[in-house]
Design an enzyme around this catalytic site. Sequence first.
Site, PDB file in Angstrom:
ATOM      1  N   ASP A  93       0.699  -1.150  -0.088  1.00 24.25           N
ATOM      2  CA  ASP A  93      -0.219   0.014   0.057  1.00 24.25           C
ATOM      3  C   ASP A  93       0.949   1.205   0.219  1.00 24.25           C
ATOM      4  O   ASP A  93       0.204   2.287   0.260  1.00 24.25           O
ATOM      5  CB  ASP A  93      -1.057   0.099   1.297  1.00 24.25           C
ATOM      6  CG  ASP A  93      -0.223   0.086   2.563  1.00 24.25           C
ATOM      7  OD1 ASP A  93       1.181  -0.120   2.632  1.00 24.25           O
ATOM      8  OD2 ASP A  93      -0.881   0.128   3.719  1.00 24.25           O
TER       9      ASP A  93
ATOM     10  N   TYR B   6      10.842   4.959   1.085  1.00 23.41           N
ATOM     11  CA  TYR B   6      11.786   3.984   1.609  1.00 23.41           C
ATOM     12  C   TYR B   6      13.218   3.942   0.950  1.00 23.41           C
ATOM     13  O   TYR B   6      14.039   3.366   1.437  1.00 23.41           O
ATOM     14  CB  TYR B   6      11.137   2.668   1.375  1.00 23.41           C
ATOM     15  CG  TYR B   6      10.025   2.002   2.443  1.00 23.41           C
ATOM     16  CD1 TYR B   6      10.464   1.590   3.863  1.00 23.41           C
ATOM     17  CD2 TYR B   6       8.879   2.338   2.167  1.00 23.41           C
ATOM     18  CE1 TYR B   6       9.471   1.266   4.688  1.00 23.41           C
ATOM     19  CE2 TYR B   6       7.757   1.916   2.880  1.00 23.41           C
ATOM     20  CZ  TYR B   6       8.140   1.255   4.372  1.00 23.41           C
ATOM     21  OH  TYR B   6       7.258   1.026   5.197  1.00 23.41           O
TER      22      TYR B   6
HETATM   23  C1  G6P Z   1       3.607   0.802   4.758  1.00 21.02           C
HETATM   24  C2  G6P Z   1       4.255  -0.119   3.931  1.00 21.02           C
HETATM   25  C3  G6P Z   1       4.023  -1.266   4.730  1.00 21.02           C
HETATM   26  C4  G6P Z   1       4.758  -1.346   6.368  1.00 21.02           C
HETATM   27  C5  G6P Z   1       3.808  -0.374   6.979  1.00 21.02           C
HETATM   28  C6  G6P Z   1       4.503  -0.223   8.221  1.00 21.02           C
HETATM   29  O1  G6P Z   1       2.261   0.715   4.757  1.00 21.02           O
HETATM   30  O2  G6P Z   1       3.929  -0.328   2.843  1.00 21.02           O
HETATM   31  O3  G6P Z   1       4.789  -2.501   3.986  1.00 21.02           O
HETATM   32  O4  G6P Z   1       4.552  -2.687   6.801  1.00 21.02           O
HETATM   33  O5  G6P Z   1       4.122   0.823   6.265  1.00 21.02           O
HETATM   34  O6  G6P Z   1       3.600   0.689   8.955  1.00 21.02           O
HETATM   35  P1  G6P Z   1       3.752   0.634  10.639  1.00 21.02           P
HETATM   36  O7  G6P Z   1       2.687   1.433  10.983  1.00 21.02           O
HETATM   37  O8  G6P Z   1       3.650  -0.766  10.962  1.00 21.02           O
HETATM   38  O9  G6P Z   1       4.968   1.541  10.869  1.00 21.02           O
HETATM   39 MN    MN Z   2       4.755  -2.227   1.961  1.00 20.97          MN
END
Ligand code: G6P
Ligand code: MN
Length: 436
Positions: free
Chosen positions: A169, A259
């Site tokens: 996402d 990223y």
């Molecule tokens: C985004 C990335 C995901 C990841 C997430 C982490 O949505 O696409 O791959 O897992 O961020 O989010 P968080 O709230 O767990 O740090």
């Molecule tokens: Mn991701």
Amino acid sequence: MANTITVAGGGSGHTPGILLTALKFKEDFPIKEVRLYDIDEERNSDMGIIVDYLLKKHNTGIKLVVTEDPEEAFTGCDFVFSQIRTGGMEMREKDEKIPLKYGLVGQETCGLGGFSYGMRSMKDFLEMVGFIEKYAPDAWILNYTNPESIISESVRRQFPNIKIINACDMTIGIEELLENSFGYDRRNFIPQYYGLNHFGWYKELYDVSRGKDVLPEVIEKIKNEGFDVSDMVPSWAHTYRVMEEMVKNIFPDHLPNNYLQYYLYEDKALEEDPNYTRANEVMDSRLKEIKDTVAKIKENRELDTIGYESESHGLYIIQIAISILHNKNDHFMLIVPNKGAIPNLREDAVVEIPCYVNARGVEPTSLRYDIPDLHKGMMEAQMASEKLLVDAFFEQSYQKALEAFALNQTVPNATVAKKILDEFIEANGDYWVDLK
Ligand code: G6P
Ligand code: MN
């Protein structure tokens, strides 16, 4: 016909958001049964209590099954939504903190933290795909288990014909940020984007309502006004501030995935507190919220807002399912074997590119242009290091794991690569395959 869905990693805090989104789209995506599958019994049953509450509150009549048994979870299901996280937040914390101790980027999906997580994830994910192949061979797996490039590469090797769609996402998140910051409507976008997962670039952002590519003006706006991060938690706000730097300095003609900063702006990533990482933030918020919600439900207290409604995560996954069921040919950024889509990149790369989704599954687009050397070089190094890690997993090879770690672009020398690898072997124990 109503569907049976299995949420793998059912105990995750993302489960309610996915279900509430599904309920919103019940005309196009009717559900008769929801199964929560997890190996963590406590988290699964906590989530079972929340989901049960939601299903009743919305008067759905949907049957709920909460199980730790793969046969019960998968037999006869139509869709598996997979979001498993082997080792939970406790191991995420180690993935983030161990490299940081050595002055290297510590992140759940990037750098060596991502490799540690990748080794854990492959083991459980491939085992689970084996169960799905056995108990629900016709089911669609909609996967967003991280780290996705590594998972996708391992699935490509072991289950080349399985019905899986690998989706992330993050690009939606970026497009939503453009919407919120500068007033676009992301539903009008037809993006040109390429890369690996959490490692890519927008080359064009065609806006249907304007009849033109708006990427040049988006880039100008980012440079001059910056993103609106006012409603974000500190770690995500920091992420997007560094993304602005990337646009200003190193990628003036492209919009990079946020990223990428972990590979180019390590100095900025290291500005964050090494003792309180994103894992700590999530444990203190999302995980705590689950416990609080369960306690309230047990005390029969009414929950007005459950706070999960607005997840882009859920929306994405449900729209993919709808596009399959109704043969809609909607477009999504998906992770697929390259096979010539990016002509100047190896065939067996696993790339993230725009794809259409219909009743047959995924129809990837073909880019038909060569990508620039800066992007190509970064992708090739990243991909080679990920492939080495997947080799290390299948061959149980310490040597290959060391090569993967040393080649990773966040790593300055093989001495530190070896130290961190050894520490991760220790920290992961049985979560990893034995390396010989
Ligand atoms: C985004 C990335 C995901 C990841 C997430 C982490 O949505 O696409 O791959 O897992 O961020 O989010 P968080 O709230 O767990 O740090
Ligand atoms: Mn991701």
